[in-house]
Write a protein that holds these residues in place. Structure first.
Motif, PDB file in Angstrom:
ATOM      1  N   VAL A   1      16.400 -14.389   8.041  1.00  0.00           N
ATOM      2  CA  VAL A   1      15.660 -14.221   9.292  1.00  0.00           C
ATOM      3  C   VAL A   1      14.896 -15.501   9.625  1.00  0.00           C
ATOM      4  CG1 VAL A   1      15.443 -11.727   8.969  1.00  0.00           C
ATOM      5  CG2 VAL A   1      13.638 -13.238   8.134  1.00  0.00           C
ATOM      6  N   ASP A   2      14.547 -15.648  10.894  1.00  0.00           N
ATOM      7  CA  ASP A   2      13.824 -16.853  11.326  1.00  0.00           C
ATOM      8  C   ASP A   2      12.321 -16.617  11.385  1.00  0.00           C
ATOM      9  OD1 ASP A   2      16.141 -18.681  11.931  1.00  0.00           O
ATOM     10  OD2 ASP A   2      16.687 -16.881  13.064  1.00  0.00           O
ATOM     11  N   VAL A   3      11.953 -15.407  11.773  1.00  0.00           N
ATOM     12  CA  VAL A   3      10.546 -15.020  11.762  1.00  0.00           C
ATOM     13  C   VAL A   3      10.472 -13.657  11.089  1.00  0.00           C
ATOM     14  CG1 VAL A   3       8.506 -14.480  13.153  1.00  0.00           C
ATOM     15  CG2 VAL A   3      10.109 -16.240  13.941  1.00  0.00           C
ATOM     16  N   CYS A   4       9.465 -13.468  10.232  1.00  0.00           N
ATOM     17  CA  CYS A   4       9.312 -12.164   9.599  1.00  0.00           C
ATOM     18  C   CYS A   4       7.853 -11.729   9.682  1.00  0.00           C
ATOM     19  CB  CYS A   4       9.781 -12.215   8.147  1.00  0.00           C
ATOM     20  SG  CYS A   4       9.979 -10.567   7.442  1.00  0.00           S
ATOM     21  N   ASN A   5       7.611 -10.748  10.535  1.00  0.00           N
ATOM     22  CA  ASN A   5       6.269 -10.214  10.738  1.00  0.00           C
ATOM     23  C   ASN A   5       6.088  -9.019   9.794  1.00  0.00           C
ATOM     24  OD1 ASN A   5       4.722  -8.404  13.524  1.00  0.00           O
ATOM     25  ND2 ASN A   5       3.786  -9.388  11.761  1.00  0.00           N
ATOM     26  N   VAL A   6       5.353  -9.258   8.706  1.00  0.00           N
ATOM     27  CA  VAL A   6       5.160  -8.205   7.702  1.00  0.00           C
ATOM     28  C   VAL A   6       3.818  -7.507   7.948  1.00  0.00           C
ATOM     29  CG1 VAL A   6       4.867  -7.706   5.248  1.00  0.00           C
ATOM     30  CG2 VAL A   6       6.552  -9.413   5.986  1.00  0.00           C
ATOM     31  N   ILE A   7       3.879  -6.233   8.270  1.00  0.00           N
ATOM     32  CA  ILE A   7       2.649  -5.457   8.478  1.00  0.00           C
ATOM     33  C   ILE A   7       2.540  -4.468   7.317  1.00  0.00           C
ATOM     34  CG2 ILE A   7       1.318  -4.071  10.104  1.00  0.00           C
ATOM     35  CD1 ILE A   7       3.204  -4.998  12.323  1.00  0.00           C
ATOM     36  N   PRO A   8       1.740  -4.840   6.306  1.00  0.00           N
ATOM     37  CA  PRO A   8       1.711  -4.015   5.090  1.00  0.00           C
ATOM     38  C   PRO A   8       0.897  -2.732   5.274  1.00  0.00           C
ATOM     39  CG  PRO A   8       0.830  -6.239   4.705  1.00  0.00           C
ATOM     40  CD  PRO A   8       0.872  -6.008   6.185  1.00  0.00           C
ATOM     41  N   ALA A   9       0.966  -1.861   4.274  1.00  0.00           N
ATOM     42  CA  ALA A   9       0.126  -0.663   4.238  1.00  0.00           C
ATOM     43  C   ALA A   9      -1.343  -1.086   4.254  1.00  0.00           C
ATOM     44  CB  ALA A   9       0.427   0.139   2.976  1.00  0.00           C
ATOM     45  N   MET A  10      -2.175  -0.251   4.812  1.00  0.00           N
ATOM     46  CA  MET A  10      -3.574  -0.629   5.030  1.00  0.00           C
ATOM     47  C   MET A  10      -4.549   0.285   4.304  1.00  0.00           C
ATOM     48  SD  MET A  10      -3.159  -1.412   9.061  1.00  0.00           S
ATOM     49  CE  MET A  10      -1.609  -2.228   9.517  1.00  0.00           C
ATOM     50  N   LYS A  11      -5.763  -0.250   4.163  1.00  0.00           N
ATOM     51  CA  LYS A  11      -6.878   0.529   3.609  1.00  0.00           C
ATOM     52  C   LYS A  11      -8.149   0.038   4.297  1.00  0.00           C
ATOM     53  CE  LYS A  11      -7.542  -2.694  -0.207  1.00  0.00           C
ATOM     54  NZ  LYS A  11      -7.704  -2.890  -1.640  1.00  0.00           N
ATOM     55  N   ALA A  12      -9.251   0.731   4.033  1.00  0.00           N
ATOM     56  CA  ALA A  12     -10.525   0.344   4.634  1.00  0.00           C
ATOM     57  C   ALA A  12     -10.906  -1.062   4.202  1.00  0.00           C
ATOM     58  CB  ALA A  12     -11.615   1.324   4.215  1.00  0.00           C
ATOM     59  N   GLY A  13     -11.588  -1.799   5.068  1.00  0.00           N
ATOM     60  CA  GLY A  13     -12.104  -3.115   4.717  1.00  0.00           C
ATOM     61  C   GLY A  13     -12.880  -3.043   3.412  1.00  0.00           C
ATOM     62  N   ARG A  14     -12.815  -4.117   2.661  1.00  0.00           N
ATOM     63  CA  ARG A  14     -13.266  -4.114   1.265  1.00  0.00           C
ATOM     64  C   ARG A  14     -14.704  -3.633   1.056  1.00  0.00           C
ATOM     65  NH1 ARG A  14     -13.098  -4.927  -3.748  1.00  0.00           N
ATOM     66  NH2 ARG A  14     -14.438  -6.392  -4.845  1.00  0.00           N
ATOM     67  N   ILE A  15     -15.585  -3.916   2.009  1.00  0.00           N
ATOM     68  CA  ILE A  15     -16.996  -3.571   1.801  1.00  0.00           C
ATOM     69  C   ILE A  15     -17.186  -2.058   1.608  1.00  0.00           C
ATOM     70  CG2 ILE A  15     -17.630  -3.385   4.243  1.00  0.00           C
ATOM     71  CD1 ILE A  15     -19.797  -5.053   1.531  1.00  0.00           C
ATOM     72  N   ALA A  16     -16.251  -1.249   2.134  1.00  0.00           N
ATOM     73  CA  ALA A  16     -16.349   0.201   1.955  1.00  0.00           C
ATOM     74  C   ALA A  16     -16.205   0.555   0.474  1.00  0.00           C
ATOM     75  CB  ALA A  16     -15.280   0.919   2.775  1.00  0.00           C
ATOM     76  N   GLU A  17     -15.309  -0.148  -0.192  1.00  0.00           N
ATOM     77  CA  GLU A  17     -15.124   0.044  -1.630  1.00  0.00           C
ATOM     78  C   GLU A  17     -16.339  -0.465  -2.407  1.00  0.00           C
ATOM     79  OE1 GLU A  17     -11.315  -1.371  -3.857  1.00  0.00           O
ATOM     80  OE2 GLU A  17     -10.786  -0.891  -1.774  1.00  0.00           O
ATOM     81  N   VAL A  18     -16.793  -1.676  -2.020  1.00  0.00           N
ATOM     82  CA  VAL A  18     -17.949  -2.286  -2.676  1.00  0.00           C
ATOM     83  C   VAL A  18     -19.158  -1.360  -2.575  1.00  0.00           C
ATOM     84  CG1 VAL A  18     -19.592  -4.199  -2.527  1.00  0.00           C
ATOM     85  CG2 VAL A  18     -17.131  -4.645  -2.292  1.00  0.00           C
ATOM     86  N   ALA A  19     -19.324  -0.723  -1.423  1.00  0.00           N
ATOM     87  CA  ALA A  19     -20.462   0.173  -1.212  1.00  0.00           C
ATOM     88  C   ALA A  19     -20.261   1.517  -1.905  1.00  0.00           C
ATOM     89  CB  ALA A  19     -20.692   0.388   0.285  1.00  0.00           C
TER      90      ALA A  19
END
Lengths: 422, 241
Positions: free
Chosen positions: A273-291
């Motif tokens: 491929v010439d361009v590969c737009n990878v949109i991975p699985a997501m989770k809450a921004g890290r500060i939610a875990e830190v808190a």
């Protein structure tokens, strides 16, 4: 230049209309403190409403590392050539000058829930009575085989707007004639359910003009996505034969990428491929875990005020929250922010608290003047935010309706960004 | 709390119709208790499967049921009755499911679903809440069916209690017998003779509320008053087949 003037004007207007209670001067040490982490659709809205409606009775701090905020919503329209990058960028200047919000450009790296303060990367400690987390999303490590955040320059996600969006567009424009644009679509749940598919439409729009023999390949782990019939109808009408969508029945859920070789393997079949737009699985921004308010993926909240189920002095807004039926969208975060601000202000200042009501609309552009939308209203139950009713564009609608949808979305963009940034 | 709301809705049926005609959910009640629904599903289990790996058995599987067009699973042999209802636009949502579960034949003439019906509204809402777990999540697919429903209201008992005048019904029936044969013969339009009055009334009100789909019948029922419906019911119930 233009920005400076706007900030100045905004500040002057607010000062003139609120001489009785100038922001920033009436606060003593006893003023309750609300700290907001994250200056997007949830955080900026919450900070602005708290400051605006409390008229100095609350001390509001907004912590956001970026000095310029690029909205993720409408960033697909930049890819399609309908908007400039400048149209998407916003400053926090008015929130500081016009609303007296203490805007701190730094990373929040720690939350002490017992002593109630936030630690910044710069070392400062910011005390709070109520803390609002609106950190958006981060990516799940190992979500797409062969991809990690270090590969984002070769295979951009462009799912946080700004330099990534610019990079992806530059890569599309540099594709060889007849080249292949690939997308690895994310599994549920993820930010902006119609987003990947609007992006496909916008890339197709760009390629139709600049590179009409190019192909688009989408590997999708989901059998079904939002507005699916509308997108598929539009792809057939506007970009016939250009887009190949591969769902899980044909291996769309079995993907390996190789950023060095620029290859995408779907169910073992390797494509260059010439361009590969990878949109991975997501989770809450890290500060939610830190808190410590995350369940490992998202932060569970109570629907009536968006307060964390783990800590009643922390509220979580937008994409990071696990709240029930609302999609993760800027519109939803903005809607949740107002409910949350109303509840916090009530608790800290004794102002009247109104019942929680939420709404959301997602517009998507498929091609010139071909806009579609989906929307719903929601209410708080003991269990979750629950969908009450909704609507969606119909297949085969007339051109005027579709053109009007796009116009309406532009109006919404102007409205929500004003609602966020003043 | 929830049942209080429902009670209110039942007593406010007149107003309620007005809102329905506008297509607006003015009040919303939560679907019922999924756990109770899980137990009630035992009544369905002999014929229907739901959940991971569910297959068609005597009845079709019930995964992704909400928002699905009736009679639309490939490879399942549906009755003529439900195919006709599907052609009329029947889709499965909380409101149509509630009407169907109350008495299948009231919503779909000639359905093969052999179920006596679940008269208790709370039980139907519990069962529907359980079924809803196996359809699309609105957080992922925003256009997916609501998880709160305005279907939780019964027909006002006062409407069911109306005593119809069979002679008036006879007079009014001219409009019906242009299509529905008084002999009870079904040549493409279902029979409406010798039908218990209660069921007839419920079916007509389901058209009137546009829960039951059929453009012609919605039009006809839409302009019949409660008394006129009761009279038609009284007339057709006593025709000899």
């Amino acid at each position: 230049m233009g920005l400076d003037r706007r900030v100045f004007m905004g500040g002057a207007a607010v000062a003139a209309s609120s001489l009785a209670m100038p922001y920033g001067f009436a606060k003593g040490n006893g003023t309750p403190k609300v700290v907001v982490i994250g200056g997007g659709a949830g955080g900026a809205t919450a900070a602005r409403y708290l400051a605006k409606d409390s008229k100095g009775a609350l001390d509001v701090t907004l912590i956001e590392p970026s000095r310029s905020y690029y909205t993720c919503f409408f960033s697909n329209l930049y890819l399609g050539g309908f908007k400039n990058l400048d149209d998407l960028v916003h400053s926090y200047g008015t929130l500081a000058s016009g609303y007296g919000i203490n805007v701190v450009h730094d990373w929040a790296i720690g939350v002490d829930r017992d002593k109630k303060y936030v630690t910044l990367a710069g070392g400062a400690q910011v005390p709070y009575d109520k803390l609002i987390l609106s950190p958006g999303i981060d990516f799940v490590e190992g979500g797409v085989a062969g991809w990690d955040i270090l590969a984002q320059n070769k295979m951009p996600h462009a799912y946080k707007a700004g330099s990534q969006t610019e990079l992806l567009k530059a890569q599309v424009m540099a594709m060889p004639a007849g080249g292949v644009f690939a997308m690895v679509a994310p599994p549920n749940p993820f930010r902006c359910p119609p987003g990947p598919y609007e992006r496909i439409s916008m890339v197709a729009h760009l390629l139709k003009t600049h590179n009409p023999t190019a192909k688009i390949l989408v590997a999708d782990p989901k059998p079904k996505f939002s507005k699916m019939a509308l997108f598929q109808e539009g792809w057939g009408t506007h970009y016939d034969g250009m887009i190949d969508w591969i769902g899980p029945d044909f291996g769309g859920d079995n993907v390996v990428v190789n950023p060095d070789e620029m290859t995408l393997s779907i169910d073992g079949e390797v494509t260059k491929v010439d361009v590969c737009n990878v949109i991975p699985a997501m989770k809450a921004g890290r500060i939610a875990e830190v808190a410590g308010v995350s369940d490992g993926r998202w932060a569970p909240v109570n629907a009536k005020d968006m307060s964390s189920k783990a800590d009643k002095n922390i509220h979580v807004l937008g994409d990071a929250a696990l709240q029930g039926d609302m999609p993760k969208s800027g519109f939803a975060a903005n809607s949740q922010a107002k409910v949350c601000a109303n509840a916090i202000r009530g608790e800290l200042t004794g102002s009247k608290v109104f019942p929680a009501k939420f709404s959301n609309t997602c517009w998507s552009l498929i091609d010139d003047d071909d806009g579609v939308k989906v929307g719903a209203s929601y209410k708080a139950t003991d269990e979750k935010i629950a969908k009450v009713s909704g609507f969606i564009s119909k297949i085969g609608e007339d051109a005027a309706t579709r053109a009007n949808n796009y116009k309406e979305s532009e109006g919404w963009y102007a409205g929500i960004t004003k609602d966020m940034f003043g | 709390m929830v049942s209080g709301l429902r009670l209110f809705l039942m007593t406010a049926t007149g107003i309620w119709f007005g809102f329905l005609l506008l297509g607006q959910a003015a009040f919303a009640v939560e679907l019922g208790d999924k756990e109770k629904g899980r137990k009630l599903f035992k009544l369905c289990k002999n014929c229907h499967q739901i959940g991971q790996g569910a297959k068609n058995r005597i009845g079709p599987h019930l995964n992704l049921l909400f928002g699905r067009k009736a009679a639309s699973i490939d490879g399942f042999r549906y009755s003529k009755g439900i195919k006709r209802a599907a052609a009329g636009g029947l889709e499965w949502h909380a409101d149509t499911l509630s009407a169907y579960l109350e008495n299948p034949k009231n919503l779909v003439s000639g359905t093969r679903m052999n179920f006596a019906g679940m008269k208790d509204l709370d039980q139907r809402m519990d069962l529907i809440a359980y079924l809803r777990l196996f359809s699309d999540n609105p957080a992922d697919i925003p256009e997916a069916d609501p998880t709160i429903s305005d279907a939780g209201h019964d027909l006002d008992p006062a409407i069911l209690a109306l005593k119809g005048d069979p002679d008036y019904g006879d007079y009014l029936s001219g409009e019906c017998t242009a299509c529905h044969q008084t002999s009870g013969q079904d040549d493409g339009v279902p029979s409406i003779v010798a039908w218990p009055e209660d069921d007839f009334v419920r079916a007509m009100h389901a058209y009137k509320k546009q829960v039951r789909q059929h453009p012609v019948m919605q039009m006809i029922a839409g302009r019949l008053s409660d008394d006129e419906i009761a009279s038609l019911a009284a007339f057709f119930a006593n025709i000899k087949e």
